[in-house]
Write a protein that holds these residues in place. Structure first.
Motif, PDB file in Angstrom:
ATOM      1  N   ARG A 176       0.826  -1.206   0.000  1.00 21.76           N
ATOM      2  CA  ARG A 176       0.000   0.000   0.000  1.00 21.76           C
ATOM      3  C   ARG A 176       0.865   1.264   0.000  1.00 21.76           C
ATOM      4  O   ARG A 176       0.607   2.220  -0.740  1.00 21.76           O
ATOM      5  N   GLU A 177       1.910   1.265   0.833  1.00 23.61           N
ATOM      6  CA  GLU A 177       2.789   2.436   0.908  1.00 23.61           C
ATOM      7  C   GLU A 177       3.515   2.651  -0.413  1.00 23.61           C
ATOM      8  O   GLU A 177       3.672   3.787  -0.880  1.00 23.61           O
ATOM      9  N   SER A 178       3.960   1.556  -1.033  1.00 27.09           N
ATOM     10  CA  SER A 178       4.650   1.657  -2.320  1.00 27.09           C
ATOM     11  C   SER A 178       3.726   2.215  -3.392  1.00 27.09           C
ATOM     12  O   SER A 178       4.127   3.050  -4.202  1.00 27.09           O
ATOM     13  N   ALA A 179       2.466   1.759  -3.405  1.00 28.24           N
ATOM     14  CA  ALA A 179       1.497   2.214  -4.406  1.00 28.24           C
ATOM     15  C   ALA A 179       1.193   3.701  -4.251  1.00 28.24           C
ATOM     16  O   ALA A 179       1.041   4.425  -5.247  1.00 28.24           O
ATOM     17  N   LYS A 180       1.099   4.179  -3.009  1.00 23.35           N
ATOM     18  CA  LYS A 180       0.813   5.604  -2.783  1.00 23.35           C
ATOM     19  C   LYS A 180       1.927   6.483  -3.342  1.00 23.35           C
ATOM     20  O   LYS A 180       1.662   7.485  -4.026  1.00 23.35           O
ATOM     21  N   ASN A 183       1.849   6.480  -7.223  1.00 24.01           N
ATOM     22  CA  ASN A 183       0.804   7.331  -7.806  1.00 24.01           C
ATOM     23  C   ASN A 183       1.235   8.793  -7.849  1.00 24.01           C
ATOM     24  O   ASN A 183       1.050   9.489  -8.858  1.00 24.01           O
ATOM     25  N   ILE A 184       1.827   9.269  -6.751  1.00 22.85           N
ATOM     26  CA  ILE A 184       2.272  10.669  -6.688  1.00 22.85           C
ATOM     27  C   ILE A 184       3.350  10.934  -7.730  1.00 22.85           C
ATOM     28  O   ILE A 184       3.300  11.916  -8.483  1.00 22.85           O
ATOM     29  N   LEU A 185       4.328  10.035  -7.810  1.00 21.94           N
ATOM     30  CA  LEU A 185       5.439  10.233  -8.733  1.00 21.94           C
ATOM     31  C   LEU A 185       5.005  10.136 -10.190  1.00 21.94           C
ATOM     32  O   LEU A 185       5.540  10.830 -11.057  1.00 21.94           O
TER      33      LEU A 185
END
Length: 471
Positions: A176-180, A183-185
């Protein structure tokens, strides 16, 4: 022969890969599309477009991207069907295990390992080039021996090792942390790409397009084989199947959606790059987008694009590191690699597999140049795509009853087209690349016949069944 051709039952795959205690399902179609866009666009636009134009196709590189995109499109349709029918980690490895047999699954898994680790290292080298550009604009400069690999006159590419290490630490925190962060990048990167297009559009000189194909059609074809690397990413999505909500529907959407978005952006940016300056000046340039802006005097734009490039390349390292660790996790779970790699941490991630991928990536990125490692990645990918297409045909015949939320149209014609196109692109690669690939394959089969065949979970189950019958 029968032993190495044993197939993993589809029902067993779905049951095993959906049981409690495995990976956590937190990703949707949007996150998958962002993962695909994050890794595809970062590796192509910001790293290899310049060198491919200078050494292979010139402005005709836009045709190379179109050809590679068609080949990937056929393969993507095959991936989408298999991902909807067999929603499990392991990507093509797992598909082949069910459709073709254990030895083919191992071969594809070994090819994918080559793809993911080498691609991750290559992107990290590109990240290092852009980071160094920003540092120089700020008046900061690392010692030369810490900015270049051994073969380029340095000792260690420290920035490349740094970004791989940072992304490994993030992967250890959870999907989940990696996906967030991804998305921003991705949003940052896409915004920067549009800014680049706006900045350079009025500086295009039509004379730079002449000659359009300086190396002829052979250059376009060889260019397609090289830029094929730029499309890596949509296949990596399928490695996250066990972390996806409703994978039967969301996997095809993520795979096809990310490929379409990336292809459109590739062709536009390639046209811009070769129109601003002559294609030949990009020879040996690892940061072509920033270089183009510097050449037309937009230094602030170059700095901004470098920030966007770093964001984009960061997502590439992040996704590929996660994909390779999930692949190692899946292969280990079937007994073909040591069991320690299939252990899951309390954060529901395969921590040992992540650490192993980190170590391999640091060695490649730290000590080898980008031109030496990029083409090696392509050949492993092309072989994987060929076997994925063959697996679609095999599973259609062996398991016609299998639920498929997405189906490849015109079977067997599209899978056959994928085999022919990918095979054609593989032939265009340099003989040194083929020699290195054969050495890699030989090493892989030594591991399989020395360890994997004996420790195969499916083999042990077969042995137990035989023992029960005999008793």
């Amino acid at each position: 022969m029968k032993e190495i051709m044993r197939k993993l039952p589809v029902e067993a795959i779905i049951k095993t890969h959906s049981k409690e205690g495995g990976l956590s399902r937190t990703l949707g179609a949007f996150e998958l599309t962002m993962m695909g866009v994050g890794v595809i666009i970062g590796s192509g636009i910001f790293v290899i477009t310049g060198v491919a134009a200078a050494e292979h196709a010139g402005p005709g590189l836009i045709l190379s991207f179109a050809l590679a995109g068609i080949a990937c499109g056929c393969a993507a349709l095959c991936y989408a069907e298999l991902a909807s029918a067999v929603p499990a980690s392991g990507s093509a490895y797992t598909f082949a295990y069910a459709g073709l047999g254990e030895v083919f699954a191992w071969f594809i898994g070994w090819c994918l390992t080559l793809e993911y680790v080498v691609a991750m290292a290559s992107i990290a080298v590109g990240w290092s080039a852009y980071a160094s550009n920003i540092f120089q604009l700020m008046g900061i400069s690392l010692p030369p021996f810490l900015r270049a690999d051994f073969f380029s006159g340095g000792f260690l590419n420290l920035p490349a090792v740094f970004i791989i290490t940072l992304m490994a630490l993030l992967q250890l925190r959870g999907a989940r942390e990696s996906a967030k962060l991804n998305n921003i990048l991705v949003f940052v990167k896409v915004a920067v790409i549009f800014l680049f297009i706006i900045l350079v559009a009025r500086h295009i000189d039509p004379s730079n397009y002449d000659p359009f194909m300086p190396f002829g059609w052979s250059g376009v074809f060889s260019g397609a084989a090289v830029v094929f690397f730029a499309y890596l990413g949509f296949d990596a999505i399928s490695n996250s199947a066990e972390e996806v909500k409703d994978p039967q529907k969301n996997m095809p959407r993520g795979i096809i959606g990310s490929l379409v978005i990336a292809t459109i952006l590739y062709m536009i940016v390639t046209l811009m790059l070769t129109g601003v300056v002559k294609y030949s000046v990009y020879a040996g340039v690892a940061a072509p987008v920033a270089y183009a802006l510097n050449e037309i005097g937009i230094r602030w734009g170059s700095a901004l694009v470098s920030v966007g490039a770093i964001a984009g390349l960061t997502t590439g390292v992040l996704v590929l590191l996660g994909s390779e660790s999930r692949l190692i996790y899946s292969i280990s779970r079937e007994g073909l690699l040591p069991a320690t790699f299939s252990k899951v941490s309390r954060r529901k991630v395969p921590d040992k597999a992540i650490i192993c991928t980190w170590a391999l990536g640091c060695v490649l990125a730290g000590f080898f140049p980008i031109d030496m490692i990029a083409e090696l990645c392509n050949i492993g990918t092309l072989w994987a795509f060929v076997f994925v297409a063959v697996t679609v045909i095999s599973l259609r015949k062996r398991h016609p009853e299998l639920p498929r939320d997405f189906k490849v149209p015109a079977v067997p014609f599209i899978p056959v087209a994928a085999v022919v196109l990918c095979g054609f692109l593989a032939i265009q690669l340099d003989w040194i690349t083929w020699a290195a690939f054969f050495a890699w394959t030989l090493f892989g089969f030594l591991i399989y016949f020395g360890y994997g065949r004996k420790h195969s979970r499916l083999g042990r189950q077969s042995g137990e069944s035989e023992g029960t019958k005999n008793s």
